[in-house]
Design an enzyme around this catalytic site. Structure first.
Site, PDB file in Angstrom:
ATOM      1  N   LYS A  46       0.470  -6.782   6.874  1.00 63.74           N
ATOM      2  CA  LYS A  46       0.310  -5.553   6.136  1.00 63.74           C
ATOM      3  C   LYS A  46      -0.453  -4.417   6.228  1.00 63.74           C
ATOM      4  O   LYS A  46      -0.750  -3.652   5.977  1.00 63.74           O
ATOM      5  CB  LYS A  46       0.028  -6.289   4.634  1.00 63.74           C
ATOM      6  CG  LYS A  46       0.955  -7.082   3.894  1.00 63.74           C
ATOM      7  CD  LYS A  46       0.755  -7.356   2.454  1.00 63.74           C
ATOM      8  CE  LYS A  46      -0.436  -8.317   2.145  1.00 63.74           C
ATOM      9  NZ  LYS A  46      -0.597  -8.564   0.781  1.00 63.74           N
ATOM     10  N   LYS A  48      -3.841  -5.006   6.687  1.00 61.58           N
ATOM     11  CA  LYS A  48      -5.047  -5.481   6.262  1.00 61.58           C
ATOM     12  C   LYS A  48      -5.875  -6.309   7.010  1.00 61.58           C
ATOM     13  O   LYS A  48      -5.288  -7.214   7.454  1.00 61.58           O
ATOM     14  CB  LYS A  48      -5.100  -5.618   4.790  1.00 61.58           C
ATOM     15  CG  LYS A  48      -4.497  -4.629   3.936  1.00 61.58           C
ATOM     16  CD  LYS A  48      -4.806  -5.131   2.458  1.00 61.58           C
ATOM     17  CE  LYS A  48      -3.759  -4.619   1.402  1.00 61.58           C
ATOM     18  NZ  LYS A  48      -4.428  -5.046  -0.016  1.00 61.58           N
TER      19      LYS A  48
HETATM   20  N1  CTP Z   1      -5.673  -4.537  -8.493  1.00 60.20           N
HETATM   21  C1  CTP Z   1      -6.156  -4.031  -9.861  1.00 60.20           C
HETATM   22  N2  CTP Z   1      -7.111  -3.284 -10.038  1.00 60.20           N
HETATM   23  C2  CTP Z   1      -7.705  -2.830  -8.740  1.00 60.20           C
HETATM   24  C3  CTP Z   1      -7.489  -3.561  -7.676  1.00 60.20           C
HETATM   25  C4  CTP Z   1      -6.242  -4.532  -7.578  1.00 60.20           C
HETATM   26  O1  CTP Z   1      -5.289  -4.166 -10.899  1.00 60.20           O
HETATM   27  N3  CTP Z   1      -9.049  -2.285  -8.835  1.00 60.20           N
HETATM   28  C5  CTP Z   1      -4.617  -5.562  -8.505  1.00 60.20           C
HETATM   29  C6  CTP Z   1      -3.603  -5.002  -7.475  1.00 60.20           C
HETATM   30  O2  CTP Z   1      -2.817  -3.905  -8.132  1.00 60.20           O
HETATM   31  C7  CTP Z   1      -2.641  -6.189  -6.962  1.00 60.20           C
HETATM   32  C8  CTP Z   1      -3.752  -7.397  -7.264  1.00 60.20           C
HETATM   33  O3  CTP Z   1      -4.645  -6.751  -7.968  1.00 60.20           O
HETATM   34  O4  CTP Z   1      -1.899  -6.461  -8.135  1.00 60.20           O
HETATM   35  C9  CTP Z   1      -4.126  -7.738  -5.920  1.00 60.20           C
HETATM   36  O5  CTP Z   1      -4.471  -6.490  -5.275  1.00 60.20           O
HETATM   37  P1  CTP Z   1      -5.232  -6.639  -3.830  1.00 60.20           P
HETATM   38  O6  CTP Z   1      -4.360  -5.690  -2.677  1.00 60.20           O
HETATM   39  O7  CTP Z   1      -5.648  -7.889  -3.140  1.00 60.20           O
HETATM   40  O8  CTP Z   1      -6.730  -6.084  -4.301  1.00 60.20           O
HETATM   41  P2  CTP Z   1      -7.408  -4.634  -3.560  1.00 60.20           P
HETATM   42  O9  CTP Z   1      -8.721  -4.513  -4.286  1.00 60.20           O
HETATM   43  O10 CTP Z   1      -6.347  -3.337  -4.017  1.00 60.20           O
HETATM   44  O11 CTP Z   1      -7.332  -4.515  -2.107  1.00 60.20           O
HETATM   45  P3  CTP Z   1      -7.340  -3.655  -0.847  1.00 60.20           P
HETATM   46  O12 CTP Z   1      -8.326  -2.657  -1.112  1.00 60.20           O
HETATM   47  O13 CTP Z   1      -7.546  -4.613   0.316  1.00 60.20           O
HETATM   48  O14 CTP Z   1      -6.103  -2.791  -0.977  1.00 60.20           O
END
Ligand code: CTP
Length: 135
Positions: A46, A48
């Site tokens: 993905k 990441k």
């Molecule tokens: N999520 C959320 N609010 C946030 C961060 C994440 O509701 N501030 C939700 C995402 O929308 C997803 C779930 O948590 O449904 C898992 O998200 P993930 O991609 O693992 O977390 P992120 O913090 O967004 O990671 P990254 O910065 O690596 O994209």
């Protein structure tokens, strides 16, 4: 009476308040919340890089009071089979994925929840780098 099963997917690196709130709200859509945590290999696909290995990310999600069961997400294509096999009634994701999983509406309800503002795994990692450079 059959139980309503809710499912969600994600990397969940460096478990934070946005993850917790997403899981708490997801659980409200049913009786059982199943979380598919992305494998290290799939997370890399993905684009990441997780700081924590799959085993630790899965263990932390497993320890969350809203979560009933944790499985592994290995690829994009597994969702329909998961939904059918587990008899899922609701698929939940944060609204950064708005519209991306509408094709699953043939199989179950699809819900996109508003993200918690100002926090993400990426933000935590960037903040850690800044602090490490200062000290
Ligand atoms: N999520 C959320 N609010 C946030 C961060 C994440 O509701 N501030 C939700 C995402 O929308 C997803 C779930 O948590 O449904 C898992 O998200 P993930 O991609 O693992 O977390 P992120 O913090 O967004 O990671 P990254 O910065 O690596 O994209």
């Amino acid at each position: 009476m059959s139980k309503n099963i809710v499912v969600t997917y994600g990397s969940f690196d460096l478990f934070h308040i946005g993850h917790l709130r997403l899981l708490a709200r997801a659980k409200q859509y049913g009786d059982t919340l199943i979380v598919f945590v992305s494998s290290d290999e799939f997370t890399q696909q993905k684009g990441k890089q997780c700081l924590l290995p799959y085993e630790q990310r899965a263990e932390m999600i497993s320890g969350c009071r809203y979560v009933d069961k944790v499985f592994t997400e290995h690829c994009w294509e597994q969702k329909i089979e998961n939904i059918e096999t587990l008899n899922v009634s609701t698929f939940v994701m944060g609204d950064d994925w708005q519209g991306k999983f509408d094709f699953l509406k043939t199989y179950c309800d699809v819900v996109y929840l508003p993200r918690t503002s100002s926090i993400s795994s990426t933000f935590v990692k960037q903040s850690m780098r800044i602090i490490a450079n200062i000290n």
